[in-house]
Design an enzyme around this catalytic site. Structure first.
Site, PDB file in Angstrom:
ATOM      1  N   SER A  69       1.120  -1.938   0.015  1.00  0.00           N
ATOM      2  CA  SER A  69      -0.264   0.143   0.102  1.00  0.00           C
ATOM      3  C   SER A  69       0.881   1.395  -0.149  1.00  0.00           C
ATOM      4  O   SER A  69       0.335   1.939  -0.097  1.00  0.00           O
ATOM      5  CB  SER A  69      -0.905  -0.287   1.626  1.00  0.00           C
ATOM      6  OG  SER A  69      -1.813  -0.887   1.021  1.00  0.00           O
ATOM      7  N   THR A  70       1.671   1.212   0.600  1.00  0.00           N
ATOM      8  CA  THR A  70       3.197   2.172   0.306  1.00  0.00           C
ATOM      9  C   THR A  70       2.836   2.609  -0.881  1.00  0.00           C
ATOM     10  O   THR A  70       3.288   3.902  -1.610  1.00  0.00           O
ATOM     11  CB  THR A  70       3.902   2.174   1.172  1.00  0.00           C
ATOM     12  OG1 THR A  70       5.073   0.905   0.482  1.00  0.00           O
ATOM     13  CG2 THR A  70       3.960   1.997   2.424  1.00  0.00           C
TER      14      THR A  70
END
Lengths: 88, 581
Positions: free
Chosen positions: B292-293
């Site tokens: 998700s980063t």
């Protein structure tokens, strides 16, 4: 007669310059010995400096300072509510 | 006069003269021989009688942090050496010698006897001063002390992976010690001199080799930040029973690494029996899928393309989405979100829909431009390159999963570099572990507007989204959490094996520091990035901001009026204070 005198003079000068060479050589020797002594002293001081740096580094290790501050001196990091912000 | 008088025959005269002539010519020939032919040889031997070679010291250069605090220092130590050929004549003192150097007599025998013809043998290197004094005092013929240098690391384990260490011959083996070995190593100078009877130098005859002292090296890291990061990371790894962890802090405007720590760490002063696993600088060598980063960059691609604005609405209901044979899921059904909400809630569905609506090459270019798939070329050994497959080879499912960070790989440095790029407004700077003496050359890879917009979205993540635990009192923080499944043994993804990530920066109004925290394999129950990694960021940054005296930009929840980025006045207050242990 003058030729003899001239010869004697030149001979004396040669003799004096020879003495001067000996003197200069001797003084050079003394200076070189002094230089070497200073170099050795410099190396010794530099060695001592690195040892002192290392000792200082060990004493000032952050972990050690923090442990001392918290446990021996009962210090804490101020909480947000204890902080006062000043606007310049 | 008697004319017949002839005292000697002529030949006798000539013979004597001839013999003398012969002898004289032999002498002349010998004179020529000595003076001309063998001159150098004989002169050399003559010189050897009274010329000596003197060495000037050149120890290894010191490694310091950016504030010139020493991290690695060379210190003189003594080593014991023996002359075996001389020592075998002193058999009765071997027991005494063995005790002095802490060896058994048998060990001493096995060491010396096979080498009894030699003139030099190290007996014990880098001995303690007490042992050296004892050996000196014993005055055993054939046993001598010599001075060597040994490396000490006053910081012990906090910068162990960065610095590496040296071997007994003072050559670098790992880390900076290896990468800069030739620069740190000095060459001793050698002079030919005349010494007098008392051993004092009286004349310098020749400079055989000029002295080249080892050069000192200043790293970009700050020892204090390194200590704080190491302390907090160690606590977190222990608390969550993780396999490993790492943290990197970058200066967003110069690309300098201000801190780089790995757990597990080790003591380079005393490396006894350690396995290579401890020495690995994971921040540089280990690749992982960023999960998700990466979503902020997917959104950045959408904004740059002009197809999206921060308030464009995306439908994520019913919380899952089919791409070909695969289903992409969110944790909850978040319904209809705006783009900011996609980041705030970390919606996989939302990110995928954005990504699939963009051309592959636009998405690829955004990732590529912030350095994904490129080495940072940091000066540390062992960097592995992350993977970003060329968009020409993307299948639809790959195009989709890349949107939420699967199917590509990065190392921690590459990830923090990408975040620093957004933080500083869109300029990519080269990453370095050395202190910069001049500002670096950067390259603009993202428009200021896009970077600002993404930054505000990431601030929302910290204010109200998945990274509330990353809040730092007094500062506006932006960032993104990630919780990534690790690869399973037989391929595919592990069900319950995670990597907890957080990447962020502060202060949002005028960013200075960007950081990445990775906790590998937490197994104490919690695994979400927001619960495992983000708190480490907060604890470290709270102290780091204080140490570096960063001007506060959000006192009591109200942003101070400074800098370019201003959120639309958040009214909720920040928590009372950070967690103090």
């Amino acid at each position: 007669m003058t030729r003899l005198a001239l010869l004697a003079l030149l001979g004396a000068l040669v003799f004096l310059s020879a003495l001067q060479v000996v003197t200069t050589r001797y003084e050079t020797r003394l200076l070189v010995m002094a230089l070497q002594a200073l170099k050795t002293q410099r190396d010794d001081l530099e060695r001592e400096w690195t040892q002192l740096l290392l000792e200082q580094g060990t004493w000032s290790t952050h972990g050690r300072v923090e442990a001392l501050a918290r446990n021996k001196l009962n210090m804490t990091v101020p909480r947000a509510s204890e902080l006062k912000h000043i606007r310049s | 006069m008697n004319t017949e008088y002839d005292p000697q025959p002529a030949w006798r005269r000539h013979l004597v003269v001839g013999i003398f002539g012969l002898l004289a010519s032999v002498l002349v020939w010998r004179a020529f021989d000595l003076q001309l032919t063998n001159r150098e040889f004989l002169q050399g031997h003559g010189d050897q009688r009274y010329l000596r070679v003197v060495q000037t010291e050149a120890h290894r250069g010191m490694i310091t942090d950016r504030n010139d605090e020493p991290l690695a220092i060379s210190t003189p130590v003594s080593s014991v050496w023996v002359n075996p050929s001389q020592l075998v004549q002193n058999r009765k003192r071997w027991a005494e010698l063995a005790k002095l150097v802490d060896m058994s007599e048998d060990q001493l025998e096995t060491l010396i006897v096979p080498r009894r013809k030699r003139g030099f043998l190290y007996l014990k290197r880098h001995v303690k001063p007490a042992m050296a004094e004892a050996v000196e005092a014993a005055q055993i013929p054939g046993v001598h002390l010599t001075g060597e240098y040994r490396r000490f690391y006053p910081g012990v384990e906090i910068a162990a992976h960065l610095l590496g260490f040296t071997n007994v011959d003072d050559r670098g083996q790992e880390g900076i010690e290896l990468a800069f070995d030739s620069m740190l190593t000095g060459t001793p100078g050698k002079d030919r001199v005349i010494k007098d009877r008392l051993g004092r130098v009286i004349e310098y005859v020749e400079r055989i080799q000029p002295a080249a002292p080892g050069k000192d090296l200043a790293l970009s890291i700050d020892r204090r930040l390194q200590y704080v990061a190491n302390r907090e990371l160690a606590k977190a790894v222990q608390k969550h029973k993780a396999l490993a962890g790492l943290m990197v802090i970058l200066d967003v405007n110069t690309g300098e690494i201000l801190s780089l720590v790995n757990q597990p760490s080790f003591n380079p002063n005393n490396r006894a029996e350690l396995k290579g696993e401890f020495f690995r600088n994971r921040a540089v060598t280990d690749l992982f899928e960023p999960g998700s980063t990466i979503k902020p960059f997917t959104v950045a691609a959408g904004l740059e393309s002009g197809q999206y604005t921060p308030s464009t609405r995306i439908e994520t209901a019913p919380g899952y989405f089919r791409v070909g044979r695969h289903t992409i899921r969110d944790i909850h059904n978040y319904g209809n979100l705006d783009v900011t909400g996609v980041i705030e809630k970390s919606s996989n569905v939302g990110s995928t829909k954005i990504a699939l609506s963009l051309d592959a090459d636009i998405l690829w270019k955004t990732f590529n431009n912030v350095g994904i798939g490129h080495l940072t070329q940091v000066e540390l050994p062992g960097e592995t390159n992350g993977r970003l497959v060329d968009h020409k080879h993307w299948r639809e499912i790959e195009h989709a999963t890349l949107a939420y960070g699967y199917g590509m790989s990065v190392n921690a440095l590459q990830l923090v570099r990408a975040y620093a790029t957004v933080a500083n407004g869109g300029t990519l700077y080269p990453v370095t572990i050395l202190r910069r003496e001049q500002p670096p050359q950067g390259m603009r890879v993202m428009s200021q507007t896009t970077a600002d917009a993404v930054s505000l979205m990431m601030e929302r993540v910290v204010q109200t989204g998945t990274a509330k635990t990353a809040q730092v009192y007094g500062y506006r923080v932006g960032g993104k959490t990630g919780t990534v499944h690790k690869n399973a043994q037989g391929g595919g993804y592990a069900e319950k094996d995670y990597r907890s990530l957080f990447a962020g920066y502060l202060p949002v109004s005028k960013p200075r520091l960007a950081a990445v925290v990775v906790i590998d394999g937490p197994r104490a129950g919690q695994h979400y990035g927001g619960l495992v990694a983000a708190p480490v960021f907060a604890d470290v940054m709270h102290e780091a901001a204080r140490i570096l005296n960063l001007p506060a930009d959000a006192i009591d929840g109200v942003p101070a009026d400074s800098g370019v980025r201003m959120a639309s006045s958040p009214t909720r207050t920040l928590p009372a204070g950070p967690r103090i242990q």
